[in-house]
Design a protein around this motif. Structure first.
Motif, PDB file in Angstrom:
ATOM      1  N   ALA A  80       4.377  -6.498   3.324  1.00  0.00           N
ATOM      2  CA  ALA A  80       4.997  -7.208   4.121  1.00  0.00           C
ATOM      3  C   ALA A  80       6.028  -8.064   4.482  1.00  0.00           C
ATOM      4  O   ALA A  80       6.615  -8.117   5.527  1.00  0.00           O
ATOM      5  CB  ALA A  80       4.492  -6.017   5.739  1.00  0.00           C
ATOM      6  N   LEU A  93       9.018  -2.609   4.750  1.00  0.00           N
ATOM      7  CA  LEU A  93       7.853  -2.368   5.541  1.00  0.00           C
ATOM      8  C   LEU A  93       7.196  -1.305   5.403  1.00  0.00           C
ATOM      9  O   LEU A  93       6.077  -0.793   5.786  1.00  0.00           O
ATOM     10  CB  LEU A  93       8.593  -2.747   7.316  1.00  0.00           C
ATOM     11  CG  LEU A  93       8.487  -4.152   7.323  1.00  0.00           C
ATOM     12  CD1 LEU A  93       9.635  -3.644   8.750  1.00  0.00           C
ATOM     13  CD2 LEU A  93       7.302  -4.548   7.963  1.00  0.00           C
ATOM     14  N   GLU A  94       8.356   0.157   4.730  1.00  0.00           N
ATOM     15  CA  GLU A  94       7.601   1.086   4.657  1.00  0.00           C
ATOM     16  C   GLU A  94       6.463   1.075   3.336  1.00  0.00           C
ATOM     17  O   GLU A  94       5.603   2.356   3.760  1.00  0.00           O
ATOM     18  CB  GLU A  94       9.315   2.019   4.322  1.00  0.00           C
ATOM     19  CG  GLU A  94       8.852   3.195   4.056  1.00  0.00           C
ATOM     20  CD  GLU A  94      10.328   3.972   3.247  1.00  0.00           C
ATOM     21  OE1 GLU A  94      11.033   3.921   3.631  1.00  0.00           O
ATOM     22  OE2 GLU A  94       9.786   5.222   2.376  1.00  0.00           O
ATOM     23  N   ALA A 148       4.605  -0.774   3.293  1.00  0.00           N
ATOM     24  CA  ALA A 148       3.504  -1.340   3.599  1.00  0.00           C
ATOM     25  C   ALA A 148       2.885  -0.981   4.544  1.00  0.00           C
ATOM     26  O   ALA A 148       1.082   0.243   4.399  1.00  0.00           O
ATOM     27  CB  ALA A 148       3.510  -3.169   4.517  1.00  0.00           C
ATOM     28  N   PHE A 149       3.717   0.741   5.106  1.00  0.00           N
ATOM     29  CA  PHE A 149       3.127   1.555   6.165  1.00  0.00           C
ATOM     30  C   PHE A 149       1.989   2.893   5.361  1.00  0.00           C
ATOM     31  O   PHE A 149       1.227   3.228   5.476  1.00  0.00           O
ATOM     32  CB  PHE A 149       4.221   1.933   7.272  1.00  0.00           C
ATOM     33  CG  PHE A 149       3.437   2.834   8.204  1.00  0.00           C
ATOM     34  CD1 PHE A 149       2.595   2.719   9.184  1.00  0.00           C
ATOM     35  CD2 PHE A 149       3.694   4.043   8.264  1.00  0.00           C
ATOM     36  CE1 PHE A 149       2.440   3.019  10.506  1.00  0.00           C
ATOM     37  CE2 PHE A 149       3.435   5.181   9.291  1.00  0.00           C
ATOM     38  CZ  PHE A 149       2.467   4.518  10.187  1.00  0.00           C
ATOM     39  N   PHE A 166      -1.521  -5.513   2.869  1.00  0.00           N
ATOM     40  CA  PHE A 166      -0.841  -5.594   3.785  1.00  0.00           C
ATOM     41  C   PHE A 166       0.461  -6.742   3.901  1.00  0.00           C
ATOM     42  O   PHE A 166       1.719  -5.974   3.751  1.00  0.00           O
ATOM     43  CB  PHE A 166      -1.431  -5.067   4.967  1.00  0.00           C
ATOM     44  CG  PHE A 166      -2.549  -3.655   4.929  1.00  0.00           C
ATOM     45  CD1 PHE A 166      -2.537  -3.194   3.830  1.00  0.00           C
ATOM     46  CD2 PHE A 166      -3.356  -3.636   5.924  1.00  0.00           C
ATOM     47  CE1 PHE A 166      -3.029  -1.953   3.532  1.00  0.00           C
ATOM     48  CE2 PHE A 166      -3.943  -2.631   5.330  1.00  0.00           C
ATOM     49  CZ  PHE A 166      -4.273  -1.759   5.243  1.00  0.00           C
TER      50      PHE A 166
END
Lengths: 478, 100
Positions: A145, A153-154, A156-157, A141
């Motif tokens: 990111a 970040l998107e 990873a989310f 994760f």
């Protein structure tokens, strides 16, 4: 002694970070050196096995948790693949990341991911398997990111949400299986499955476990996160994650599952066949329409994992050997292709394959190695990818799964289609005006590419020797 | 209390968690949904340990599980914080940049 695969990386990491005795750039060089040594030692220990080292199985007991480690042939191949891709990623990181802080963070997370993956392939009970999956997942994760850009970040989310959901399913499966086995070890669970044939709670546990590993390995229809995470991640993370992490986190537990259930019961086998077949075809069709270099490779990854699942579903030693060889091959050619993508992105500043053209003229090594990797992905003889696909298809045919064998053969043509489109658009054809000044990427990218291309050629040519000494013995674990 | 009573509780918690995941537009609430799901499965492990007379094993599993869960949630919250930095709110519908 096998435990050193887990404890050495984490100890080195702690020593460097706790005793942070000097300036960060110097500290980073030390950590980088330790990383190189760890990866090289791991490869050497597998390639030149020392009886004393491997026979002593580690047996650790603490008050709260106890975990046993053991190595079989499958573990050896996985350790080799982990060491190889780890080594490559570490060297390539030198060329790709310019910021000292970021490179230091990468190397730290690399150590954690290495610990997690080594532990995962050495675990002999299902709960340790879960714990090490989570260790690897947490490291990945953060790796996705790493640059803290919005897209990363998107990606990873999405990965976090999918992966956590898969974790919940896996824990539920563990609970249901432990209910009957009374213990978390693979042996006890295998016995419980044999002792209670047709028990609906056990079947439910197995299906939950299957769903969980399908999500973790991003097979269709559970692939929502994979293309986003791969394409949005920084270049170095894509190499590491696509090359080895998702295979170890997703496919390796699946192999253990097949081993646990022995000859597969019919509903489970049909699920595997269906998911594998769909993944191969749908992902290959999706890859045809992609214009982003890394996104295309991500879909290609899903398609190749479909082959591995089909090989496992064949349920024979040959199919298993083919699947394991394909995991290793996939680790090699996919990390090579992602290195090529990183080199192209670094030198031209774009990943849009419609804007590129004729780059082989300016980047001869990247062009040549990516051609080898693409052909290996498509399964062209005598490259290594051909042999693993051949084994899988023969195994399917022998198991009288003619339909899926045909699907596997025909989808190879689709693979050839999108891989050649990629080659033509990026490396061949007219050189675009914008790229007249483009140069070959640095040695940190070229050297690993040449090494991986050499492995593809060597494995392909040396296959007749390899099959009897390594592969068939692996298949016997079934 | 029978094993099935616990099963019903676990399923109710799981349904609440999935509902939360599917019907929220907030990044933070999605994490809360995941948390509820993990709580459901923790309860399942404890129930299984109790009714199969392996409570010690189940307890050690649950303690490890809680530690892992905290680590994941911290990382996930960090990622949500990073996204908030860019889009100034927590709307999940804005996560549409990546597609194809």
């Amino acid at each position: 002694m096998v435990g050193s695969f887990i404890f050495v990386p984490i100890l080195l990491l702690m020593i460097v970070n706790v005793l942070s005795f000097s300036h960060k750039s110097k500290l980073h060089n030390i950590l980088f050196g330790f990383g190189l040594l760890t990866a090289l030692a791991q490869i050497a220990l597998v390639l030149w096995p020392n009886k004393n080292f491997w026979q002593l199985t580690a047996n650790y007991q603490f008050n709260v948790i106890k975990f046993n480690l053991a190595a079989d042939n499958l573990t050896l191949v996985m350790l080799l693949a982990i060491g190889l891709v780890g080594l490559i990623a570490l060297i390539v990181a030198r060329g790709l990341i310019n910021d000292v802080d970021q490179e230091y963070n990468f190397t730290n997370l690399w150590f954690i991911a290495l610990t997690g993956m080594n532990g995962l392939v050495l675990a002999t009970d299902i709960f340790s398997l879960y714990v090490f999956i989570e260790i690897t997942a947490v490291a990945s994760f953060i790796l996705i990111a790493l640059t803290k850009e919005r897209d990363a970040l998107e990606g990873a989310f999405k990965y976090v949400i999918f992966s956590s959901f898969a974790t919940v399913l896996m824990l539920a499966a563990i609970a249901l299986l432990v209910f009957f086995a009374g213990d978390t070890s693979f042996a006890a669970i295998a016995n419980a499955i044999k002792a209670n044939p047709g028990n609906s709670l056990i079947l439910m546990g197995l299906i939950l476990y299957l769903l969980s590993v399908f999500i973790k390995s991003g097979l269709i229809p559970f692939h929502g996160w994979l293309p986003d995470a791969y394409s949005a991640a920084p270049a170095i993370t894509s190499i590491f994650i696509a090359g080895i992490v998702t295979k170890v986190v997703g496919i390796y537990p699946l192999i253990r599952f097949v081993q646990l259930t022995g000859t597969l019961a019919d509903p489970l086998r049909n699920i595997l066949l269906l998911v594998g077949g769909t993944s191969i075809v749908i992902a290959a069709l999706s890859a045809l329409g992609q214009t982003n270099f890394k996104r295309l490779l991500a879909y290609s990854s899903i398609s190749q994992m479909g082959y591995i699942v089909l090989g496992l579903a064949a349920g024979s030693a040959l199919g298993l050997a083919g699947a394991i060889l394909h995991i290793f091959n996939h680790a090699v050619f996919k990390s090579l292709l992602f290195i090529n993508a990183a080199a192209v992105e670094k030198q031209t500043g774009t990943l849009d394959i419609d804007k590129m053209g004729g780059l082989a003229e300016k980047m001869p090594y990247t062009g040549a190695t990516s051609a080898i990797a693409s052909l290996s992905t498509a399964g062209i003889p005598p490259l290594s990818g051909f042999w693993s696909k051949l084994l899988i298809i023969i195994a399917l045919w022998n198991a009288q799964l003619y339909f899926y064998a045909t699907v596997a053969v025909l989808a190879s043509l689709l693979t050839l289609g999108y891989m050649l489109t990629l080659q033509r658009k990026v490396f061949f054809g007219q050189l675009e005006n914008a790229f007249y000044e483009t140069k070959e990427a640095g040695w940190q990218l070229v050297l690993p590419s040449l090494l991986l291309a050499g492995i593809i050629l060597g494995l392909g040519l040396g296959f007749p020797w390899l099959i009897n000494t390594w592969l068939i013995p692996i298949g016997k674990i079934l | 209390m029978s094993f099935w009573f616990f099963c019903v509780c676990v399923i109710m918690l799981a349904v609440i968690g999935v509902y939360c995941l599917l019907y929220t537009y907030s990044l933070m609430r999605a994490l809360i949904g995941i948390e509820i799901l993990i709580k459901a499965v923790t309860l399942l492990i404890i129930a299984v340990g109790y009714f199969s007379q392996h409570l010690a094993l189940a307890q050690s599993l649950v303690i490890t599980l809680i530690v892992m869960e905290v680590v994941i949630m911290v990382v996930a919250a960090g990622i949500v914080l990073g996204l908030h930095h860019y889009q100034k709110d927590l709307d999940i519908r804005k996560l549409r940049e990546l597609k194809g």
